[in-house]
Design an enzyme around this catalytic site. Structure first.
Site, PDB file in Angstrom:
ATOM      1  N   LYS A   1       0.848  -1.184   0.000  1.00 30.77           N
ATOM      2  CA  LYS A   1       0.000   0.000   0.000  1.00 30.77           C
ATOM      3  C   LYS A   1       0.889   1.242   0.000  1.00 30.77           C
ATOM      4  O   LYS A   1       1.896   1.289   0.717  1.00 30.77           O
ATOM      5  CB  LYS A   1      -0.899  -0.034   1.235  1.00 30.77           C
ATOM      6  CG  LYS A   1      -1.956   1.059   1.320  1.00 30.77           C
ATOM      7  CD  LYS A   1      -2.841   0.823   2.529  1.00 30.77           C
ATOM      8  CE  LYS A   1      -3.935   1.866   2.663  1.00 30.77           C
ATOM      9  NZ  LYS A   1      -4.821   1.599   3.828  1.00 30.77           N
TER      10      LYS A   1
ATOM     11  N   SER B   1      -9.509   1.614   2.788  1.00 27.03           N
ATOM     12  CA  SER B   1      -8.680   2.419   1.910  1.00 27.03           C
ATOM     13  C   SER B   1      -7.615   1.625   1.152  1.00 27.03           C
ATOM     14  O   SER B   1      -7.022   2.131   0.203  1.00 27.03           O
ATOM     15  CB  SER B   1      -7.970   3.506   2.739  1.00 27.03           C
ATOM     16  OG  SER B   1      -7.126   2.918   3.722  1.00 27.03           O
TER      17      SER B   1
ATOM     18  N   SER C   1      -9.912  -0.644   6.782  1.00 29.44           N
ATOM     19  CA  SER C   1      -9.232  -0.412   5.512  1.00 29.44           C
ATOM     20  C   SER C   1      -8.544  -1.628   4.908  1.00 29.44           C
ATOM     21  O   SER C   1      -8.207  -1.630   3.725  1.00 29.44           O
ATOM     22  CB  SER C   1      -8.205   0.716   5.665  1.00 29.44           C
ATOM     23  OG  SER C   1      -8.854   1.949   5.822  1.00 29.44           O
TER      24      SER C   1
END
Length: 485
Positions: A109, A184, A208
């Protein structure tokens, strides 16, 4: 510190656990290496039936073909990844493979710092940001022999839960390109689901890791608060931030968690809690487990397809455990004008106050709202969080684990999310950040229109081994995880 301490798992332990897992459920290994799980790819590398360079080239080819539609990657490090893979192959040939992930192509990420590699958090204010140092989790993965393919898309600064607010455009769901991935950790789940990489790592302060895991049909594990270092990760909410793996299977998640977990003396939230053997934990019997089903609140406003899939999963597990009973969980009610999301603004203040126009409109509204938070109500909210973490321990005196839907609906349309006409149901994930406890999502079915549905398993603090054992038992007795978009 020796190599096994870096990887969290000795070669002997890994081989023993891998053999036990394989004997428990013989794998039907795909002839296509990109159809392999991380566990299968690691076994092939160990046998030297495939090289890290070959796996990396296959991933890069697939990324070049599919990512223009998925938009999972922000930064792709093709040449660097190939050189890393070749070095891994040289080390393996010389008998110097350092652990289970040695030579496995992964991606991170893009809010996780990578020295010398752009880390943007999908934000215009960070679009050219290149960290000088690795995050602690990056360091651990490198020490374990990871090949870093690149950095993955997310909601701007990891604020939202849709995967549509990043400055590089929305990520697209591999099961239906018109649907959101959730966020996210949007690109992380999309990339793993679409077989662009063998695993990823995301952050989770309200869902997330689990939200995109559920929407993209993969496994996402939110860890106990303090289990994994957050040092070097762009922060969201200091009181809630956790780091966890996103993978195709439960055993893959266990392998990644083995490397990620552990005390970091330079990180204020981690604690020197011993790290158990997560792969061995998969084989724990579940027959004596007591399962709690929190129907009040968490089973309300469910999409009919989600309800059917989760109820079937509960029925499926009922005969395999000691008991299943209904429970009621404590709920956090933030004090008026005391939202803990003010912690988002704490880190963003110098950037947002200087250049608010660079932020996504959703982020602008959210941060401007956080400016209104008052000190005493915020302290009251932190007090209530501590009380929730006390109260959830009482629930786990009567049950060992919790079982519930990860999301109350399948993935929404990107168009309706971007124009904000879609009304999202309440969260089933953020409460476990309030409690500070581990929670994992894994696939348990599909909607009528073919979108994945996630089952969430949660347990008391530091109970990742028990959560993984129930998840593995469910996975091994179903075939949802074998389906590919």
């Amino acid at each position: 510190m020796n190599k096994s301490a870096h990887s969290g798992l000795t070669r002997r332990t890994w081989l023993t656990a891998a053999a036990a897992i394989a004997s428990a459920s013989p794998a039907e290994t795909s002839p296509d290496p990109l159809g392999w799980t991380l566990t299968e790819a690691a076994a092939a590398l160990t046998k030297r039936t495939v090289s890290s360079e070959e796996l990396t080239k296959l991933c890069l080819t697939r990324i070049s073909r599919l990512d223009p539609q998925l938009n999972a990657f922000i930064t792709l490090n093709a040449e660097s990844a190939l050189e890393q893979a070749r070095e891994c192959d040289r080390q393996r040939k010389a008998g110097r493979a350092v652990g289970r992930l040695h030579g496995i192509p992964l991606a991170l990420k893009d809010n996780i710092d990578t020295a010398g590699v752009r880390t943007t958090a999908a934000a215009r204010v960070f679009k050219d940001r290149v960290p000088a140092d690795d995050a602690e989790v990056t360091r651990r993965l490198k020490a374990a022999g990871m090949v870093l393919l690149g950095k993955l898309n997310l909601d701007e600064m990891a604020f939202a839960g849709t995967g549509t607010t990043g400055c590089f455009g929305p990520a697209h769901n591999p099961w239906n390109l018109d649907r959101i991935t959730g966020g996210s950790s949007a690109g992380s789940a999309a990339a793993v689901s679409a077989r662009l990489c063998f695993g990823s790592v995301g952050s989770d302060d309200g869902g997330s890791v689990r939200i995109p895991g559920a929407h993209c049909g993969v496994v996402g594990c939110k860890t106990t608060y303090g289990r994994v270092s957050t040092r070097g990760v762009v922060p969201s909410a200091y009181s809630m931030d956790t780091i966890g793996p996103i993978a195709r299977t439960v055993e893959d998640a266990a392998a990644l968690l083995q490397v990620l977990a552990g005390y970091d003396p330079q990180d204020a939230i981690t604690v020197p809690e011993p790290v158990p053997d997560y792969s061995q934990a998969l084989l724990r019997p579940i027959v004596r487990l007591r399962i709690g089903v929190p129907r009040p609140y968490f089973f309300e406003q469910l999409h009919p397809d989600v309800s059917i899939a989760v109820e079937e999963a509960i029925r499926h597990l009922r005969s395999k455990v000691r008991e299943v009973r209904e429970v009621t969980l404590p709920r956090l009610h933030s004090a008026e004008n005391g939202d803990y999301d003010v912690e988002l603004y704490h880190y963003q203040k110098p950037y947002f106050d200087k250049s608010p126009e660079l932020y996504h409109p959703w982020s602008q509204r959210h941060l401007n709202q956080m400016k209104k938070v008052e000190t005493l109500p915020y302290i009251e909210t932190l007090k209530r969080i501590r009380e929730c973490r006390r109260d959830i321990r009482r629930v786990f005196e009567d049950v060992d684990l919790l079982l519930l839907p990860t999301m109350r609906e399948p993935a929404a349309l990107i168009s309706e999310t971007v124009n904000e006409t879609h009304r999202r149901p309440p969260s089933n994930t953020s409460v476990f950040n309030h409690f500070g406890i581990p929670a994992l999502t894994l696939p348990c079915g599909f909607s009528a229109d073919g979108m994945p549905i996630g089952l969430q398993i949660a347990g008391p603090a530091w109970s990742e081994p028990v959560v993984l054992s129930l998840a593995f038992a469910y996975q091994q007795s179903t075939d949802w995880h074998k389906r590919m978009p």
